[in-house]
Design an enzyme around this catalytic site. Structure first.
Site, PDB file in Angstrom:
ATOM      1  N   GLU A  16      46.909  34.149  30.333  1.00 25.62           N
ATOM      2  CA  GLU A  16      46.394  34.873  31.607  1.00 25.62           C
ATOM      3  C   GLU A  16      47.544  35.342  32.344  1.00 25.62           C
ATOM      4  O   GLU A  16      48.440  34.510  32.589  1.00 25.62           O
ATOM      5  CB  GLU A  16      45.609  33.976  32.107  1.00 25.62           C
ATOM      6  CG  GLU A  16      44.066  34.612  32.816  1.00 25.62           C
ATOM      7  CD  GLU A  16      43.264  34.863  31.678  1.00 25.62           C
ATOM      8  OE1 GLU A  16      43.403  36.207  31.578  1.00 25.62           O
ATOM      9  OE2 GLU A  16      42.414  34.141  31.288  1.00 25.62           O
ATOM     10  N   GLY A  87      32.028  42.465  37.336  1.00 21.45           N
ATOM     11  CA  GLY A  87      32.841  41.472  38.345  1.00 21.45           C
ATOM     12  C   GLY A  87      33.036  40.285  37.795  1.00 21.45           C
ATOM     13  O   GLY A  87      33.279  39.326  38.540  1.00 21.45           O
ATOM     14  N   GLY A  89      34.456  39.081  35.234  1.00 23.15           N
ATOM     15  CA  GLY A  89      35.791  38.743  34.779  1.00 23.15           C
ATOM     16  C   GLY A  89      35.595  39.123  33.446  1.00 23.15           C
ATOM     17  O   GLY A  89      36.386  38.199  32.535  1.00 23.15           O
ATOM     18  N   SER A  92      34.697  44.323  31.868  1.00 20.80           N
ATOM     19  CA  SER A  92      33.419  45.328  32.100  1.00 20.80           C
ATOM     20  C   SER A  92      34.018  46.779  32.099  1.00 20.80           C
ATOM     21  O   SER A  92      33.573  47.559  31.652  1.00 20.80           O
ATOM     22  CB  SER A  92      32.518  45.148  32.941  1.00 20.80           C
ATOM     23  OG  SER A  92      33.060  44.990  34.332  1.00 20.80           O
ATOM     24  N   SER A  93      35.196  47.008  32.772  1.00 22.33           N
ATOM     25  CA  SER A  93      35.759  48.396  33.347  1.00 22.33           C
ATOM     26  C   SER A  93      36.399  48.771  31.795  1.00 22.33           C
ATOM     27  O   SER A  93      36.307  49.741  31.532  1.00 22.33           O
ATOM     28  CB  SER A  93      36.315  48.413  34.385  1.00 22.33           C
ATOM     29  OG  SER A  93      37.549  47.386  34.321  1.00 22.33           O
ATOM     30  N   GLU A 125      42.386  53.227  33.325  1.00 16.44           N
ATOM     31  CA  GLU A 125      42.095  52.062  34.441  1.00 16.44           C
ATOM     32  C   GLU A 125      42.997  52.197  35.734  1.00 16.44           C
ATOM     33  O   GLU A 125      42.494  52.082  36.997  1.00 16.44           O
ATOM     34  CB  GLU A 125      42.150  50.781  34.029  1.00 16.44           C
ATOM     35  CG  GLU A 125      42.055  49.533  34.699  1.00 16.44           C
ATOM     36  CD  GLU A 125      40.660  49.111  34.959  1.00 16.44           C
ATOM     37  OE1 GLU A 125      39.698  49.327  34.101  1.00 16.44           O
ATOM     38  OE2 GLU A 125      40.347  48.552  36.027  1.00 16.44           O
ATOM     39  N   ASP A 137      42.011  43.945  28.136  1.00 16.42           N
ATOM     40  CA  ASP A 137      40.664  44.275  28.202  1.00 16.42           C
ATOM     41  C   ASP A 137      40.385  45.212  27.139  1.00 16.42           C
ATOM     42  O   ASP A 137      39.365  45.037  26.394  1.00 16.42           O
ATOM     43  CB  ASP A 137      40.199  44.441  29.244  1.00 16.42           C
ATOM     44  CG  ASP A 137      40.597  43.478  30.491  1.00 16.42           C
ATOM     45  OD1 ASP A 137      41.100  42.294  30.078  1.00 16.42           O
ATOM     46  OD2 ASP A 137      40.247  43.744  31.462  1.00 16.42           O
TER      47      ASP A 137
HETATM   48  C1  GLA Z   1      42.512  41.379  34.370  1.00 11.92           C
HETATM   49  C2  GLA Z   1      43.212  42.675  33.738  1.00 11.92           C
HETATM   50  C3  GLA Z   1      44.033  42.311  32.548  1.00 11.92           C
HETATM   51  C4  GLA Z   1      44.870  40.864  32.586  1.00 11.92           C
HETATM   52  C5  GLA Z   1      43.952  40.007  33.411  1.00 11.92           C
HETATM   53  C6  GLA Z   1      44.665  38.640  33.577  1.00 11.92           C
HETATM   54  O1  GLA Z   1      41.490  41.176  33.486  1.00 11.92           O
HETATM   55  O2  GLA Z   1      42.303  43.855  33.443  1.00 11.92           O
HETATM   56  O3  GLA Z   1      44.867  43.549  32.022  1.00 11.92           O
HETATM   57  O4  GLA Z   1      45.960  41.143  33.250  1.00 11.92           O
HETATM   58  O5  GLA Z   1      43.446  40.208  34.534  1.00 11.92           O
HETATM   59  O6  GLA Z   1      45.208  37.998  32.397  1.00 11.92           O
END
Ligand code: GLA
Length: 315
Positions: A16, A87, A89, A92-93, A125, A137
């Site tokens: 992360e 939203g 986490g 979704s985008s 993005e 993502d």
């Molecule tokens: C969001 C960002 C990703 C990544 C995570 C954290 O989801 O879109 O690119 O940085 O946070 O791991």
């Protein structure tokens, strides 16, 4: 002729806040996602039943990034549907960008290799919301594989899949706390990392190592090792990177108390969801025991495209 694309959301198992500094991530694509049903048209005209505010800016941004890669300016008319909570986490985008990109490429008969497309969506993005996010993502949505996690080196862009054990279930619990990265500390954390702030750097170095030990444990079938690794990841995100919240910390504790053997916050933080692992046979009980809104998620294939009425193919 009507065509559909399905772009899945993602859950990052570990790794992360490592993507934008060229580190390691280990996401899965999940069964929740975004479907775009479309046909070729003069202009780009999409409708959405979703209430997600500002989704149109992603359409514009993806079209601009694909134009920069040389895509002919062919439009689409279509409809977006989603079962992915915005939203929370769950990417979704990123899924929205991938769905739009695949549809725009399809009508223009424009081929882009998946990782190149993920990078174009990442740039979209950044263009759409101005947040300096990484490629996690979009890569997960495009390159996920059923039954496996995607191990991606965001520095070299090399990737491979790591099979997941059948007897372990992956849970996602939504804290209900909503973040918008635009207003959050996401960009600030990235700047602090790049400025060499010691705790931020320590998080990234130790988190990359935790991705390696997670993959090693999965490869030898030692799922018991994942509890302490997830705990260390959560503590590092809370204390060194400071992107967790008291609500996320409490949800991790509740989920472990309900019987999960590993739990940590997932995604960008400042709210959103946690990811937890349980024995598959106990998953529904653990989920119910948390009292939180959640899902038992499955690792699915990355984005697919099909003509309505035909068998689905990988995009
Ligand atoms: C969001 C960002 C990703 C990544 C995570 C954290 O989801 O879109 O690119 O940085 O946070 O791991």
């Amino acid at each position: 002729m009507t065509t559909s694309v399905r772009a899945p959301g993602r859950v990052n198992l570990i790794g992360e806040h490592t993507d934008y500094s060229g580190g390691l991530v280990l996401p899965i694509a999940i069964q929740l996602g975004i479907t775009l049903t479309f046909e070729r048209s003069e202009q780009i005209a999409l409708a959405s039943r979703e209430q997600t505010e500002g989704w149109e800016r992603y359409v514009t941004a993806v079209a601009a990034e694909l134009a920069a890669l040389g895509r002919p300016a062919v439009g689409i008319g279509g409809r977006l549907e989603s079962d992915l909570p915005p939203g929370a986490g769950l990417g979704s985008s990123g899924a929205l960008e991938v769905a739009i990109a695949l549809a725009l490429c399809a009508v223009a008969e424009f081929e882009v290799e998946p990782m190149e497309l993920a990078l174009a969506c990442q740039r979209a993005e950044q263009r759409a919301v101005g947040v300096p996010s990484g490629v996690l993502d979009q890569a997960a949505s495009l390159l996920g594989r059923e039954g496996s996690a995607l191990l991606l080196d965001c520095g070299t862009l090399e990737y491979r899949w790591v099979p997941l054990p059948d007897d372990v279930a992956i849970l996602v619990l939504d804290s209900g706390e909503r973040h918008a990265h635009e207003g959050s500390g996401y960009g600030q954390r990235r700047r602090e990392l790049e400025a060499g702030d010691p705790p931020r750097v320590r998080h990234v170095e130790t988190e990359n190592e935790r991705v390696r030990t997670t993959v090693a444990a999965l490869e030898v079938g030692d799922v018991g090792a994942l509890g302490p690794i997830f705990a260390a990841s959560h503590a590092s995100l809370r204390d060194d990177y400071e992107v967790s919240t008291p609500t996320l910390d409490a949800l991790v504790a509740t989920t472990l108390a309900a019987g999960a053997f590993a739990a940590r916050m997932t995604g960008g933080g400042f709210g959103g969801s946690i990811v937890a692992l349980t024995e598959a046979s106990r998953a529904a009980d653990v989920l119910a025991g948390t009292g939180a809104q959640g899902w038992i998620v499955r690792a699915v294939d990355g984005a697919i495209r099909w003509r309505t009425g035909s068998t689905r193919d990988r995009a």
